[in-house]
Design a protein around this motif. Structure first.
Motif, short mmCIF file in Angstrom:
data_model
loop_
_atom_site.label_atom_id
_atom_site.label_comp_id
_atom_site.label_asym_id
_atom_site.label_seq_id
_atom_site.Cartn_x
_atom_site.Cartn_y
_atom_site.Cartn_z
N ALA A 69 0.72 -1.05 -0.19
CA ALA A 69 0.20 0.02 -0.03
C ALA A 69 0.82 1.43 -0.02
CB ALA A 69 -1.04 0.07 1.28
N VAL A 70 0.24 2.27 -0.52
CA VAL A 70 0.73 3.63 -0.26
C VAL A 70 -0.37 4.42 0.52
CG1 VAL A 70 1.53 5.73 -1.51
CG2 VAL A 70 1.82 3.68 -2.71
N LYS A 71 0.17 5.03 1.49
CA LYS A 71 -0.64 6.23 2.06
C LYS A 71 -0.01 7.62 1.95
CE LYS A 71 -1.88 5.35 6.64
NZ LYS A 71 -3.27 4.88 6.55
N PHE A 72 -0.95 8.44 1.82
CA PHE A 72 -0.52 9.74 1.97
C PHE A 72 -1.53 10.63 2.82
CE2 PHE A 72 -2.82 9.70 -2.15
CZ PHE A 72 -3.47 11.03 -2.13
N THR A 73 -1.06 11.80 3.32
CA THR A 73 -2.01 12.74 4.15
C THR A 73 -1.70 14.10 3.57
OG1 THR A 73 -1.40 11.16 6.03
CG2 THR A 73 -2.24 13.33 6.45
N ILE A 74 -2.67 14.68 3.54
CA ILE A 74 -2.75 16.04 3.13
C ILE A 74 -3.50 16.96 4.32
CG2 ILE A 74 -2.51 15.69 0.79
CD1 ILE A 74 -5.87 16.49 0.50
N VAL A 75 -3.25 18.27 4.25
CA VAL A 75 -4.21 19.30 4.92
C VAL A 75 -5.63 19.37 4.16
CG1 VAL A 75 -4.22 21.61 5.99
CG2 VAL A 75 -2.05 20.41 5.53
N ARG A 76 -6.55 19.23 5.17
CA ARG A 76 -8.00 19.41 4.78
C ARG A 76 -8.21 20.87 4.16
NH1 ARG A 76 -12.22 15.66 7.34
NH2 ARG A 76 -13.50 17.08 6.09
N PRO A 77 -8.70 21.11 3.26
CA PRO A 77 -9.26 22.50 2.57
C PRO A 77 -10.13 23.09 3.70
CG PRO A 77 -9.93 20.64 1.16
CD PRO A 77 -9.56 19.95 2.27
N LEU A 83 -17.92 25.50 8.79
CA LEU A 83 -19.25 25.85 8.01
C LEU A 83 -18.69 25.96 6.42
CD1 LEU A 83 -21.79 27.28 7.70
CD2 LEU A 83 -20.70 29.47 7.71
N GLY A 84 -19.43 25.17 5.48
CA GLY A 84 -19.10 24.87 4.02
C GLY A 84 -18.44 23.73 4.02
N GLU A 85 -17.99 23.03 4.81
CA GLU A 85 -17.34 21.82 4.64
C GLU A 85 -18.09 20.81 4.33
OE1 GLU A 85 -15.94 18.11 5.30
OE2 GLU A 85 -16.83 18.74 6.69
N THR A 86 -18.09 19.81 3.23
CA THR A 86 -19.00 18.89 2.78
C THR A 86 -18.84 17.41 3.13
OG1 THR A 86 -18.20 18.80 0.67
CG2 THR A 86 -19.76 20.65 0.93
N ASP A 87 -17.81 17.21 3.66
CA ASP A 87 -17.50 15.66 4.05
C ASP A 87 -16.84 15.43 5.26
OD1 ASP A 87 -17.05 12.95 3.66
OD2 ASP A 87 -15.51 13.18 1.95
N ILE A 88 -17.52 15.64 6.32
CA ILE A 88 -17.23 15.51 7.68
C ILE A 88 -16.18 14.23 7.79
CG2 ILE A 88 -19.03 14.57 8.73
CD1 ILE A 88 -18.61 16.53 11.05
N TYR A 89 -16.64 13.21 7.54
CA TYR A 89 -15.49 11.96 7.72
C TYR A 89 -14.65 11.68 6.53
CZ TYR A 89 -19.67 10.75 10.60
OH TYR A 89 -20.58 10.85 11.48
#
Length: 104
Positions: A69-77, A83-89
């Motif tokens: 596997a490859v795993k990568f992590t990014i900062v959430r927009p 408010l305005g975030e559309t995918d809490i999970y």
């Protein structure tokens, strides 16, 4: 060029806390995984292009041999629940990977 969806068994995203998203790409077999790893086909250039982010938003890219596997992590927009975030999970953020092509 090969479609990532054609060589991966699992492509998923999830929260990594309220300010980060983590992505997992698990490959179908060891031979494919080793080719992807050897060429570093999952890299910051690909992630920046797919997610339209800058280098400083990529926290890390990790190849994990035992899981193929490859795993990568990014900062959430936006932070989870903001408010305005559309995918809490963070479970639907892998969609750009489903159309990604990599050079093998």
């Amino acid at each position: 060029m090969v479609k990532l969806i054609d060589i991966a068994r699992v492509i998923r995203s999830k929260n990594s806390g309220p300010f980060e998203l983590t992505f997992d790409i698990i490959f179908k077999d060891k031979e494919i995984y080793e080719m992807v790893k050897g060429k570093k086909a999952i890299n910051s250039e690909l992630i920046k292009k797919l997610y339209k982010i800058s280098e400083d938003k990529i926290i890390g890219i990790y190849y994990f041999d035992p899981a193929l596997a490859v795993k990568f992590t990014i900062v959430r927009p936006l932070p989870a629940g903001h408010l305005g975030e559309t995918d809490i999970y963070g479970a639907q953020q892998h969609a750009p990977l489903l159309i990604a092509e990599i050079d093998l």
